[in-house]
Scaffold this motif. Structure first.
Motif, PDB file in Angstrom:
ATOM      1  N   ALA A   1       0.834  -1.206   0.000  1.00  0.00           N
ATOM      2  CA  ALA A   1       0.000   0.000   0.000  1.00  0.00           C
ATOM      3  C   ALA A   1       0.870   1.258   0.000  1.00  0.00           C
ATOM      4  CB  ALA A   1      -0.926   0.005   1.214  1.00  0.00           C
ATOM      5  N   ARG A   2       2.061   1.162   0.557  1.00  0.00           N
ATOM      6  CA  ARG A   2       2.937   2.342   0.583  1.00  0.00           C
ATOM      7  C   ARG A   2       3.936   2.323  -0.583  1.00  0.00           C
ATOM      8  NH1 ARG A   2       3.313   4.703   6.612  1.00  0.00           N
ATOM      9  NH2 ARG A   2       1.396   3.773   7.364  1.00  0.00           N
ATOM     10  N   GLY A   3       3.749   1.358  -1.470  1.00  0.00           N
ATOM     11  CA  GLY A   3       4.609   1.299  -2.649  1.00  0.00           C
ATOM     12  C   GLY A   3       6.039   0.904  -2.332  1.00  0.00           C
ATOM     13  N   GLU A   4       6.215   0.146  -1.236  1.00  0.00           N
ATOM     14  CA  GLU A   4       7.565  -0.277  -0.852  1.00  0.00           C
ATOM     15  C   GLU A   4       7.767  -1.749  -1.200  1.00  0.00           C
ATOM     16  OE1 GLU A   4       9.972   1.139   1.784  1.00  0.00           O
ATOM     17  OE2 GLU A   4       8.634   2.444   2.953  1.00  0.00           O
ATOM     18  N   PRO A   5       8.892  -2.114  -1.784  1.00  0.00           N
ATOM     19  CA  PRO A   5       9.124  -3.516  -2.131  1.00  0.00           C
ATOM     20  C   PRO A   5       9.390  -4.363  -0.885  1.00  0.00           C
ATOM     21  CG  PRO A   5      11.063  -2.194  -2.638  1.00  0.00           C
ATOM     22  CD  PRO A   5      10.027  -1.249  -2.124  1.00  0.00           C
ATOM     23  N   ALA A   6       8.632  -5.455  -0.728  1.00  0.00           N
ATOM     24  CA  ALA A   6       8.788  -6.324   0.451  1.00  0.00           C
ATOM     25  C   ALA A   6      10.192  -6.925   0.495  1.00  0.00           C
ATOM     26  CB  ALA A   6       7.730  -7.425   0.438  1.00  0.00           C
TER      27      ALA A   6
END
Ligand code: AMO
Length: 455
Positions: free
Chosen positions: A398-403
């Motif tokens: 949702a925050r556009g961060e790669p896991a």
């Protein structure tokens, strides 16, 4: 070890010959008699050299004796200008003095050393940049910080550090009692732990790395090991703010605990930690508290709490975060309405909290995160965290961060984690609020900020 007694113990040795050791805090030469005031880790001791005449009250350490380092009131008493030398070692010389412990009501602790044999262990290369014997250091804060190794020897400048040390001891003690385990986590990390903006990048054997902004990920992971953990350690923030409450390196008092119902369980533990810190300061740092005239706060059995939306209403604001002026207003309000110097603000908007924050199941958009305000300033941030793996991957997406960047951290959740939460208290802010220091730089020995990398 050099065998000696401490200044604070002298009175127990009245009539005997003893040895003390320390620094020459003040040297004064009167007509027929000279005085050395020797400073050691416990306080001040007066040494008399020569033959005291009938009018030898001149320049003694009279006045409020609030601790080992009672202020000297020498200026108004000295007969004539203090002469240089008189054969005695100069200020900040390191000395060992053997003398007879003699009752003298006007000396610090009610005794002084007479018939002294003085041995100089080390002579300073140059005199100190300012008089350390004056009740208040006659220099500006930047000058004091530039000369920290010597300036901090001044009893008033040392006192906040004593209060800080006692606070940490109390934090550890309170959490040890509650079954917490102390941990030590890496300060060199591969990904930012808080927001990415204020992170110091470093070259780690040719790879990019960062100085840890907090032990957040590791303390959460260690809940999977010990259930309850705490850490006292340095954290690093590339703070572009040149303010009286921001440092680029500060000491974070972190705790994290599992099997919580929600953030309120974390708030209850925080209350106990803070109460333990205050008790420890009261007992361990009594002389510093007395010297600085610190009024220690009461910690209410239950610290009052307001929801973020209520805090907004009270301060007539619709901003998604609280500005410093609002925090000050809310603190005054808490004192007025609840008689408390502490105030929890709970339920900050999710948008303003890090991705690991647990949402409030009853109020979409708001979190189970809180801040603790103390005397007008945000002192602590904490809250309940997400604990399910899928919630983390969703929050990051949702925050556009790669896991992938958080793979090491996410392992903990992949293998099962209990509902948990924690908090972090900024040690320097705490000490500043407690002592009334106007600037956070007065509460840490060698502050790091936008401009300062030395000493
Ligand atoms: P946060 O970033 O709010 O939360 O920091 C927690 C507390 O640290 C102190 N603080 C600072 N003190 C001095 N200089 C600074 N630049 C500075 N920045 C922060 C404040 C603040 O309340 N991981 C979360 C905590 C948690 O949820 O457990 C965190 O680091 O007193």
């Amino acid at each position: 070890m050099i065998s000696r007694v401490l200044s604070a113990e002298l009175a127990e040795h009245a009539g005997r010959r003893v040895t003390i050791a320390g620094w020459v805090h003040r040297r004064r030469h009167l007509k027929s008699v000279s005085f050395l005031v020797v400073r050691d880790r416990a306080g001040l001791a007066q040494v008399v050299h020569g033959h005291p005449g009938p009018a030898r009250t001149a320049g003694d350490h009279t006045g409020n004796h609030t601790g080992g380092y009672a202020e000297s009131h020498v200026e108004s008493h000295v007969e004539g200008a203090p002469a240089a030398g008189g054969g005695l070692p100069g200020e900040e010389s390191v000395v060992r003095v053997t003398g007879t412990v003699t009752l003298q009501p006007q000396a610090p602790g009610g005794v002084e050393l007479t018939e002294p044999e003085i041995e100089v262990l080390a002579e300073p290369g140059t005199p100190p940049p300012f008089d350390l014997y004056r009740p208040v250091v006659p220099a500006s804060l930047p000058t004091i910080l530039d000369h920290a190794p010597v300036a901090l020897r001044h009893p008033r400048l040392r006192a906040p550090l004593e209060i800080s040390a006692a606070s940490v001891a109390g934090f550890r003690e309170a959490l040890d009692r509650l079954g917490f385990t102390e941990i030590h986590t890496p300060k060199i990390v591969g990904s930012a732990t808080e927001s990415g903006a204020n992170v110091f990048g470093i070259d780690y054997f040719g790879r990019p790395a960062y100085l840890a902004q907090s032990p957040q990920f590791y303390k959460q992971a260690m809940v999977g090991v010990f259930e309850r953990v705490y850490e006292v350690g340095p954290v690093f923030r590339a703070e572009p703010h040149d303010t009286v409450r921001h440092l680029a390196q500060y000491t974070s008092l972190d705790a994290e605990l599992g099997f919580v119902t929600d953030h309120r369980d974390v708030m209850a533990v925080l209350r106990q930690a803070v109460a333990g810190m205050i008790e420890s300061v009261r007992h361990r740092a009594a002389p510093a508290v007395g010297l600085l005239g610190v009024a220690l706060p009461e910690v209410p059995a239950e610290i009052p709490a307001v929801h973020f939306t209520e805090a907004q209403r009270l301060t007539s604001s619709d901003e998604p975060d609280l500005a410093p002026a609002q925090e000050r207003w809310l603190s005054e309000w808490a004192l007025r309405e609840h008689g408390s110097e502490f105030l929890f603000v709970t339920g900050y908007p999710m948008a303003k909290r890090p991705f690991y924050t647990h949402p409030d199941p009853a109020r979409p958009g708001y979190s189970n995160g809180f801040d603790l305000l103390f005397r007008g300033l945000e002192l602590v941030t904490g809250g309940q965290r997400l604990h399910r793996y899928e919630d983390y991957t969703a929050a990051l997406a949702a925050r556009g961060e790669p896991a992938a960047a958080y793979e090491g951290y996410l392992q903990a959740f992949r293998y099962g984690m209990p509902p948990h939460g924690g908090f972090a208290l900024g040690l320097e802010r705490w000490t500043a609020r407690l002592t009334g220091a106007a600037n956070i730089r007065e509460t840490t020995a060698f502050p790091r900020d936008l401009h300062r990398l030395s000493p």
